[in-house]
Design a protein around this motif. Structure first.
Motif, mmCIF file in Angstrom:
data_model
loop_
_atom_site.group_PDB
_atom_site.id
_atom_site.type_symbol
_atom_site.label_atom_id
_atom_site.label_comp_id
_atom_site.label_asym_id
_atom_site.label_seq_id
_atom_site.Cartn_x
_atom_site.Cartn_y
_atom_site.Cartn_z
ATOM 1 N N THR A 97 0.839 -1.198 0.000
ATOM 2 C CA THR A 97 0.000 0.000 0.000
ATOM 3 C C THR A 97 0.876 1.252 0.000
ATOM 4 O O THR A 97 2.058 1.208 0.345
ATOM 5 C CB THR A 97 -0.914 0.043 1.238
ATOM 6 N N LYS A 138 -3.363 4.144 1.705
ATOM 7 C CA LYS A 138 -3.863 3.932 3.062
ATOM 8 C C LYS A 138 -3.635 5.199 3.876
ATOM 9 O O LYS A 138 -2.503 5.667 4.018
ATOM 10 C CB LYS A 138 -3.145 2.754 3.721
ATOM 11 N N ASN A 145 -8.311 5.479 -5.105
ATOM 12 C CA ASN A 145 -8.125 4.027 -5.048
ATOM 13 C C ASN A 145 -9.018 3.296 -6.050
ATOM 14 O O ASN A 145 -8.623 2.289 -6.637
ATOM 15 C CB ASN A 145 -8.397 3.517 -3.633
ATOM 16 N N ARG A 171 -0.721 1.135 -6.518
ATOM 17 C CA ARG A 171 -0.756 0.864 -5.072
ATOM 18 C C ARG A 171 -1.949 1.574 -4.441
ATOM 19 O O ARG A 171 -2.187 2.753 -4.692
ATOM 20 C CB ARG A 171 0.546 1.346 -4.418
ATOM 21 N N GLN A 172 -2.689 0.865 -3.622
ATOM 22 C CA GLN A 172 -3.811 1.450 -2.915
ATOM 23 C C GLN A 172 -3.293 2.368 -1.798
ATOM 24 O O GLN A 172 -2.333 2.038 -1.091
ATOM 25 C CB GLN A 172 -4.695 0.363 -2.312
#
Length: 329
Positions: free
Chosen positions: A38, A82, A71, A79-80
């Motif tokens: 992430t 966070k 996202n 990449r997500q």
């Protein structure tokens, strides 16, 4: 006719979300030992304390919304993102302590939003620079605009000179010659006053200034000193309780010259929550076009005026108590 003026700090919150795009231009910078892939984004915000409702909480909400959209579109380089929030409580000492605690106890983040306000951003910048973490802030201090000293720091804000140039033009157009400027005695306040003095000089305006502590409960002595200089108009620059103090003290001493809340700080306030309607008589709040409901930039119909970066209303400002909007009428 009524014009609804949304909080300028809400714009800053949306800017925080869009600022994540900048991170995609870097190499990631995150700790290679993280447990997942992430993109770790840490936001230091005033989630408690006097600046929470006007700054930290709406900014957190905007970030959560922006990250959700980002996202859904694939995140940053696949990449997500966070989001982790760290509470500054609107206090520089707590901001530094809580940031240091986070960096000590967690893997290195990919990016950090290090402060909505200059008084927070300045003391956090050296820490983030030493850690070599990409940092973003909505502060206005020119001190951070130094790539040699702060190579990882970026500011997502409109320069005060841009905002306050419009204010100086408005004041001149109203026929005023001498301006009293009261601000909070911190980096943000001095930056705003210095920027206004610079643009005011070009317009032939004389400026007298005074400052109060951020936690001051009475601005009477400073306002009386400014009034003694016989200015034509009063400009106020503060966010949170200090803004309420300025409004109340101005009313208490019965100072009836036109008063303006500047767009670099004062417009961020939700006056309906921090102050009382009886303190708003004769007060105007400067706001960006994109924060004025019904303006060219928020209307579905384009207008040539939409090209203007800033507008100052000459009408008095009032607010419905408890509302998140300021009403100029």
């Amino acid at each position: 006719m009524k014009v609804y003026v949304k909080r300028v700090r809400s714009l800053a919150a949306i800017t925080l979300a869009s600022a994540l795009v900048l991170s995609a231009c870097g190499d990631g910078g995150g700790d290679k030992e993280k447990d997942d892939d992430t993109f770790s984004f840490v936001a230091v915000l005033a989630l408690s304390g006097p600046l929470s409702e006007s700054g930290g909480i709406p900014s957190r909400n905007a970030l959560e919304t922006g990250i959700k959209i980002l996202n859904a579109d694939g995140g940053i380089d696949g990449r997500q993102v966070k989001l982790t929030t760290v509470d500054s409580a609107g206090d520089a000492t707590k901001a530094v302590a809580n940031l240091q605690a986070y960096l000590s106890d967690n893997p290195k983040p990919d990016a950090v939003f290090g402060g909505q306000y200059s008084f927070e951003a300045l003391p956090m910048a050296p820490i983030l620079t030493q850690a070599e973490v990409l940092s973003l802030s909505s502060s206005v201090t020119p001190v951070l605009d130094d790539p040699k000293k702060f190579p990882f720091a970026f500011q997502q804000s409109i320069p005060p000179s841009t905002i306050l140039s419009a204010l100086a033009t408005h004041i001149s157009d109203e026929g005023h010659k001498k301006v009293a400027y009261i601000a909070v005695d911190d980096e943000s306040g001095h930056t705003s006053v210095d920027a206004f003095k610079s643009v005011a000089k070009e317009g032939g305006l004389e400026v007298v200034d005074g400052y109060i502590p951020a936690n001051s409960l009475d601005a009477t002595s400073v306002l009386e000193k400014l009034r003694a200089a016989k200015p034509d108009v009063l400009v106020m620059s503060a966010v949170g309780p200090a803004a309420a103090t300025m409004l109340k003290s101005r009313t208490d001493i019965k100072w009836d010259v036109p008063a303006i809340g500047d767009g670099s700080a004062f417009a961020a306030n939700d006056l309906g929550k921090i102050s009382k309607p009886e303190y708003w008589d004769g007060v105007t709040v400067q706001a960006a076009d994109w924060n004025v409901e019904g303006s060219a930039m928020t209307s579905t119909r384009p207008s040539p005026s939409s090209r203007r970066p800033m507008r100052t209303s000459s009408r008095s400002t009032s607010v419905s108590p408890g509302s998140s909007r300021s009403t100029s009428r």
